[in-house]
Scaffold this motif. Structure first.
Motif, short mmCIF file in Angstrom:
data_model
loop_
_atom_site.label_atom_id
_atom_site.label_comp_id
_atom_site.label_asym_id
_atom_site.label_seq_id
_atom_site.Cartn_x
_atom_site.Cartn_y
_atom_site.Cartn_z
N ALA A 195 4.61 -0.07 20.27
CA ALA A 195 4.95 1.16 20.99
C ALA A 195 6.03 1.96 20.28
CB ALA A 195 5.42 0.82 22.40
N THR A 196 6.46 1.52 19.11
CA THR A 196 7.48 2.24 18.36
C THR A 196 6.94 3.63 18.00
OG1 THR A 196 8.29 0.15 17.46
CG2 THR A 196 8.94 2.17 16.32
N PRO A 197 7.63 4.71 18.40
CA PRO A 197 7.04 6.06 18.30
C PRO A 197 6.56 6.43 16.90
CG PRO A 197 8.98 6.12 19.69
CD PRO A 197 8.91 4.73 19.12
N THR A 198 7.40 6.31 15.89
CA THR A 198 7.03 6.76 14.55
C THR A 198 5.92 5.91 13.95
OG1 THR A 198 9.21 7.74 14.13
CG2 THR A 198 7.89 7.14 12.21
N TRP A 199 5.97 4.60 14.15
CA TRP A 199 4.91 3.74 13.62
C TRP A 199 3.59 4.02 14.30
CZ3 TRP A 199 8.07 -1.44 14.17
CH2 TRP A 199 9.08 -1.46 13.20
N ASN A 200 3.61 4.13 15.61
CA ASN A 200 2.36 4.36 16.34
C ASN A 200 1.75 5.71 16.01
OD1 ASN A 200 0.96 5.35 19.15
ND2 ASN A 200 0.65 3.17 18.77
N ALA A 201 2.59 6.71 15.84
CA ALA A 201 2.08 8.05 15.51
C ALA A 201 1.44 8.09 14.13
CB ALA A 201 3.21 9.07 15.59
N ALA A 202 1.81 7.15 13.24
CA ALA A 202 1.28 7.12 11.88
C ALA A 202 0.11 6.16 11.73
CB ALA A 202 2.39 6.72 10.91
N ARG A 203 -0.49 5.74 12.84
CA ARG A 203 -1.47 4.65 12.79
C ARG A 203 -2.70 4.98 11.96
NH1 ARG A 203 -1.16 7.02 17.64
NH2 ARG A 203 -3.00 8.02 18.54
N ASN A 204 -3.10 6.24 11.85
CA ASN A 204 -4.32 6.58 11.12
C ASN A 204 -4.11 6.58 9.61
OD1 ASN A 204 -5.84 6.95 13.49
ND2 ASN A 204 -5.11 9.06 13.70
N GLU A 205 -2.94 6.98 9.15
CA GLU A 205 -2.70 7.11 7.70
C GLU A 205 -1.85 5.98 7.13
OE1 GLU A 205 -3.61 10.91 9.58
OE2 GLU A 205 -1.92 9.55 9.89
N LEU A 206 -1.14 5.25 7.96
CA LEU A 206 -0.22 4.24 7.44
C LEU A 206 -0.90 3.15 6.61
CD1 LEU A 206 2.72 3.46 7.33
CD2 LEU A 206 2.44 2.16 9.45
N PRO A 207 -2.10 2.66 6.97
CA PRO A 207 -2.76 1.68 6.10
C PRO A 207 -3.01 2.21 4.70
CG PRO A 207 -3.77 1.65 8.27
CD PRO A 207 -2.83 2.82 8.25
N PHE A 208 -3.36 3.49 4.55
CA PHE A 208 -3.58 4.06 3.22
C PHE A 208 -2.27 4.12 2.44
CE2 PHE A 208 -6.96 5.78 5.91
CZ PHE A 208 -8.09 5.49 5.15
N VAL A 209 -1.18 4.44 3.14
CA VAL A 209 0.13 4.46 2.48
C VAL A 209 0.50 3.06 1.98
CG1 VAL A 209 2.59 4.87 2.82
CG2 VAL A 209 0.93 6.45 3.80
N PHE A 210 0.27 2.05 2.80
CA PHE A 210 0.66 0.69 2.43
C PHE A 210 -0.22 0.14 1.31
CE2 PHE A 210 3.51 -1.45 5.77
CZ PHE A 210 4.32 -0.33 5.83
N VAL A 211 -1.50 0.43 1.32
CA VAL A 211 -2.38 -0.02 0.24
C VAL A 211 -1.99 0.64 -1.08
CG1 VAL A 211 -4.74 0.02 -0.64
CG2 VAL A 211 -4.30 -0.67 1.72
N SER A 212 -1.69 1.94 -1.02
CA SER A 212 -1.25 2.64 -2.23
C SER A 212 0.07 2.08 -2.72
CB SER A 212 -1.11 4.13 -1.94
OG SER A 212 -2.35 4.69 -1.54
N SER A 213 0.96 1.81 -1.79
CA SER A 213 2.25 1.22 -2.15
C SER A 213 2.09 -0.15 -2.78
CB SER A 213 3.14 1.13 -0.90
OG SER A 213 4.33 0.44 -1.17
N ALA A 214 1.15 -0.95 -2.26
CA ALA A 214 0.87 -2.25 -2.86
C ALA A 214 0.35 -2.11 -4.29
CB ALA A 214 -0.14 -3.01 -2.00
N SER A 215 -0.46 -1.09 -4.53
CA SER A 215 -0.96 -0.84 -5.88
C SER A 215 0.19 -0.52 -6.83
CB SER A 215 -1.96 0.32 -5.86
OG SER A 215 -3.04 0.04 -4.99
N LEU A 216 1.17 0.24 -6.36
CA LEU A 216 2.32 0.56 -7.20
C LEU A 216 3.09 -0.71 -7.58
CD1 LEU A 216 3.80 3.73 -5.44
CD2 LEU A 216 2.08 3.60 -7.24
N ALA A 217 3.32 -1.58 -6.60
CA ALA A 217 4.09 -2.80 -6.86
C ALA A 217 3.37 -3.71 -7.84
CB ALA A 217 4.36 -3.52 -5.55
N ALA A 218 2.06 -3.91 -7.63
CA ALA A 218 1.30 -4.80 -8.51
C ALA A 218 1.19 -4.23 -9.91
CB ALA A 218 -0.09 -5.03 -7.92
N ALA A 219 0.86 -2.95 -10.02
CA ALA A 219 0.75 -2.33 -11.35
C ALA A 219 2.09 -2.34 -12.06
CB ALA A 219 0.23 -0.90 -11.20
N GLY A 220 3.17 -2.06 -11.33
CA GLY A 220 4.48 -2.07 -11.94
C GLY A 220 4.88 -3.44 -12.46
N SER A 221 4.62 -4.48 -11.68
CA SER A 221 4.97 -5.83 -12.14
C SER A 221 4.17 -6.22 -13.37
CB SER A 221 4.74 -6.83 -11.01
OG SER A 221 3.36 -6.92 -10.68
#
Length: 373
Positions: free
Chosen positions: A214-240
């Motif tokens: 029920a956290t307002p900012t997290w819940n409001a981002a529910r549609n796009e947040l998975p895409f942000v996290f997957v992209s962020s994971a790509s940055l971490a793996a590629a960087g390492s």
């Protein structure tokens, strides 16, 4: 006796009220007496002074409406390392299929280290190790935490088998494995596919876990947040991979970095545009907003370095560090932004009022929100 409301009372004229009769008192019928005195004799209530000032809505005794999630730095570290492990699982499979032995070895070892430290951070946040084991007793498809526990375990099994093979080869087959060595070699390739199968869910499920609250900012981002996290994971793996691997074998990592930066920037912009301005405020202001702003800057800088100067060892390493920092700041920033959005009632009330007004404007009057409004 006096009170804080004395200043609102009309001035005392010094005249005494008559008791009873026509002139006053509760039973009187005079123009100024009785309970209808304010409505007769020209009195319509307009002369009455307000007893309560106009105030803006806050909440019950100023308390937060939504209780913040009890998550701190260990969970933020798990969010980052879990994403890195998931991205490394995909890179390791690509290296396995294309014969890049050094890239395969480094990404497998990075994946094992990331998932190991991340799991330790998760257990540290839970307080007792047996709490994690309790989540494995059942599989509840409607619970992101239950599914996440099984995703983490499934990924760890495949990543562990492939990493042990790499460590054994790195040490010249000196590990005391005995007959188990042949079994590990036989299971190595299938284990690489199995780890890659759980890699993307591992990188994305934490976004679903945050958005399902029920956290307002997290819940409001529910549609796009998975895409942000997957992209962020790509940055971490590629960087390492760019930091640990010679440039001769980092082409897949450089491609993944370019795709990750593009996805990260686009998804983040779409996420903010689709949120109510108040819900997006913690993502743009304060310490969490500063982290996310620097994450975007470092991601763009690391992506440019990976594409333009990825063939140079120093530039590649610097770009890789920049990408890893961007991924970490994204995870830490989002965690802090969500917690910040629970502290002020406006993050809950104002978006709700806006949604109610939008429904009324569209003529919707028969749903659970507008009924009786």
């Amino acid at each position: 006796m006096t009170s804080e409301y004395d200043s609102y009372r009309p001035p005392d004229t010094g005249k005494k009220k008559r008791r009873g009769g026509r002139g006053g008192g509760p039973g009187g019928r005079g123009k100024r007496g009785g309970m209808f005195a304010g409505r007769r004799g020209g009195g319509d209530g307009s002369r009455e002074m307000p007893m309560v000032e106009d105030v803006e809505f806050t909440s019950y005794y100023g308390r937060p409406i939504v209780k913040h999630a009890p998550w701190g730095s260990p969970i933020a570290l798990y969010l980052f390392l879990g994403g890195m492990a998931g991205g490394c699982g995909l890179l390791a499979l690509g290296a396995q299929l294309t014969g890049r032995a050094t890239l395969r070895r480094n990404t497998r070892l990075t994946a094992l280290g990331a998932i190991g430290v991340g799991a330790a951070a998760l257990v540290a946040d839970l307080g007792r190790p047996e709490r994690f084991l309790n989540m494995m007793r059942t599989l509840k498809v409607t619970s992101p935490m239950s599914l996440g526990s099984w995703i983490l375990s499934g990924y760890s099994a495949g990543a562990g088998v492939t990493a042990v093979n790499e460590i054994d080869r790195l040490l010249g087959e000196r590990l005391p494995l005995g007959p188990l060595r042949r079994l590990l070699r036989f299971a190595e390739a299938p284990a690489g596919f199995e780890a890659a199968l759980f890699a993307t869910p591992l990188a994305a499920y934490t976004a679903v876990l945050l958005a399902d609250t029920a956290t307002p900012t997290w819940n409001a981002a529910r549609n796009e947040l998975p895409f942000v996290f997957v992209s962020s994971a790509s940055l971490a793996a590629a960087g390492s991979a760019m930091v640990t691997t010679p440039v001769a074998e980092t082409m897949p990592a450089r491609i993944l970095a370019a795709l990750g930066v593009t996805g990260d920037v686009v998804a983040m912009r779409a996420l903010k545009e689709n949120m109510h301005p108040v819900e997006a405020e913690p993502l743009e202001e304060g310490p969490s907003g500063a982290k996310l702003e620097w994450a975007e800057r470092l991601a763009i800088a690391g992506g440019i370095g990976a594409v333009v100067g990825g063939g140079n060892r120093i530039v590649a390493a610097a770009s890789g560090l920049s990408l890893m920092a961007a991924s970490a700041l994204t995870r830490f920033g989002f965690l802090e932004a969500g917690i910040e959005s629970t502290k002020d009632p406006k993050y809950v009330v104002e978006p709700q009022k806006a949604r109610l007004a939008e429904r009324r404007a569209r003529g919707v009057t028969d749903d659970s929100i507008t009924t009786g409004a």
